[in-house]
Structures are given as structure tokens and as C-alpha cells.
Motif scaffolding. Structure first.
Motif, mmCIF file in Angstrom:
data_model
loop_
_atom_site.group_PDB
_atom_site.id
_atom_site.type_symbol
_atom_site.label_atom_id
_atom_site.label_comp_id
_atom_site.label_asym_id
_atom_site.label_seq_id
_atom_site.Cartn_x
_atom_site.Cartn_y
_atom_site.Cartn_z
ATOM 1 N N ASP A 51 2.895 -37.998 17.582
ATOM 2 C CA ASP A 51 3.455 -36.893 18.384
ATOM 3 C C ASP A 51 4.864 -36.328 17.782
ATOM 4 O O ASP A 51 5.448 -37.424 17.185
ATOM 5 C CB ASP A 51 3.633 -37.345 19.951
ATOM 6 N N ARG A 74 4.363 -31.602 21.139
ATOM 7 C CA ARG A 74 4.831 -31.653 22.387
ATOM 8 C C ARG A 74 6.157 -30.933 22.320
ATOM 9 O O ARG A 74 7.008 -30.896 21.505
ATOM 10 C CB ARG A 74 4.773 -33.148 23.112
ATOM 11 N N THR A 99 5.500 -40.851 19.717
ATOM 12 C CA THR A 99 6.350 -40.108 19.257
ATOM 13 C C THR A 99 7.006 -40.574 17.990
ATOM 14 O O THR A 99 7.443 -41.609 17.951
ATOM 15 C CB THR A 99 7.653 -39.571 20.196
#
Length: 193
Positions: A51, A74, A99
Motif C-alpha cells: 500500500d 490509498r 503501507t
């Protein structure tokens, strides 16, 4: 002299960029423009399935490059109602276990809002705590610094890689702020290995 040895970057240029940021030249990575530097940072930190957390509104070509590398993009908001401020707490809440990279721009593209020292220090602490890389594209920062030179807040407009514990990544170039369009010279200033 523009034709000297350039295996890992032109040494006098790397030295000059290191001096500008107050870091050792081995923290400077040369690239073809700021977009090239951004892509190198993305490619170094991302694999398929990771991510990326990116500001919104934001500079869409960076999201496209992350998607090209197989990452899921995102977003966190930089709302107009707050002057497009980047809120470190909002960014922290938006993190996922996957992430690997957070991307911001300073000045913010498209609003022009700058990341102040306190925000950058909070982001540096977030990077140190989580191990998530934070990229701050500063392609227009030198131009902004010149424009706010007369203002009292010019001291609050640092380069990201120079703040806190040195966990942030700055990217920039000679193209945007200096108008050297024929010379595709960009760089990333990265944390110590």
C-alpha cells in the motif's frame, strides 16, 4: 564540465547537493528530473501488493507510477477547509499493515501549501516509529522559499530530509524552480543506510 565520469552521479553535483542539504554526498541519489527521482524512491520501497498512502488532492502521475509497480494507492485528505494542511494524526490513522510508502508534496501540488517544520518533525517521528518511508516531493520548494523569503515564516519552510532524525526523503530538481528545462537533473536525498 558536463562530460566527466558519472557512474553513480556526477561527483561535484552530488557534493553540491549534499552541501545544500547539509548531508553527506552518499545520501544523494541522482536521477533524470524529479519525476525520475520519485520513481527511483518508489521502486526501492514498493513491491506488488504493498500500500501507498498519498495526499488528496494530489499529483496524479505519482499515483500512476505506484500502480505501475503493483502497489495499491490509498489517500488521506488535505482539505481546503484547513488550508490544505497535512495532518500527521490523519496520516497515522490511514496507515495499513501493508503501507510501505507515504507521499506528500511541499509545496502541495495543487494548492501550494507548505509543510511547516512541526509537521515535518511529526512525520519524521512517524517514519522512525513505523519504518514506513515518507517521500516529500519538493520540486517547487526552492521557488517557494524565494517567494516567502521576505515573510517571517521562511524559517518554517525546511527541506524534509534535513528535519528531525533524518528519516524523511526529499526529491527535487533543477527544472521547476530554476527553469533549466534542457538539463534533466533531479535527485533524492535519502536517510542514512
Amino acid at each position: 564540465e558536463l562530460t566527466a565520469r558519472n557512474d553513480e552521479g556526477y561527483v561535484p553535483l552530488m557534493d553540491a547537493i549534499g552541501q545544500l542539504y547539509g548531508v553527506a554526498p552518499d545520501r544523494v541519489v541522482h536521477a533524470i528530473g524529479c519525476s525520475g527521482a520519485n520513481f527511483l524512491v518508489m521502486a526501492a520501497h514498493l513491491t506488488a501488493g504493498d500500500d501507498v498512502l498519498m495526499e488528496w488532492p494530489g499529483y496524479d502521475p505519482m499515483a500512476g507510477a505506484c500502480r505501475l509497480l503493483g502497489a495499491t494507492v490509498r489517500h488521506f485528505a488535505r482539505p481546503a477547509e484547513t488550508g490544505f494542511r497535512a495532518d500527521p494524526d490523519t496520516i497515522r490513522r490511514a496507515l495499513t499493515p501493508r503501507t510501505r510508502l507515504i507521499i506528500l508534496t511541499s509545496p502541495h501540488n495543487p494548492s501550494g501549501a507548505l509543510l511547516d517544520r512541526a509537521t515535518l518533525e511529526a512525520l519524521d517521528a512517524l517514519a522512525a516509529e513505523t519504518g514506513v518511508a515518507i517521500l516529500v516531493d519538493e520540486a517547487y520548494l526552492d521557488l517557494s522559499r524565494l517567494l516567502v523569503l521576505q515573510a517571517e515564516r521562511s524559517a518554517d519552510v525546511p527541506r524534509a530530509a534535513t528535519v528531525g532524525g533524518g528519516h524523511l526523503i526529499s526529491t527535487s530538481s533543477l527544472t521547476k524552480s530554476y527553469g533549466l528545462n534542457g538539463l534533466r537533473c533531479g535527485w533524492a536525498v535519502v536517510p542514512d543506510a
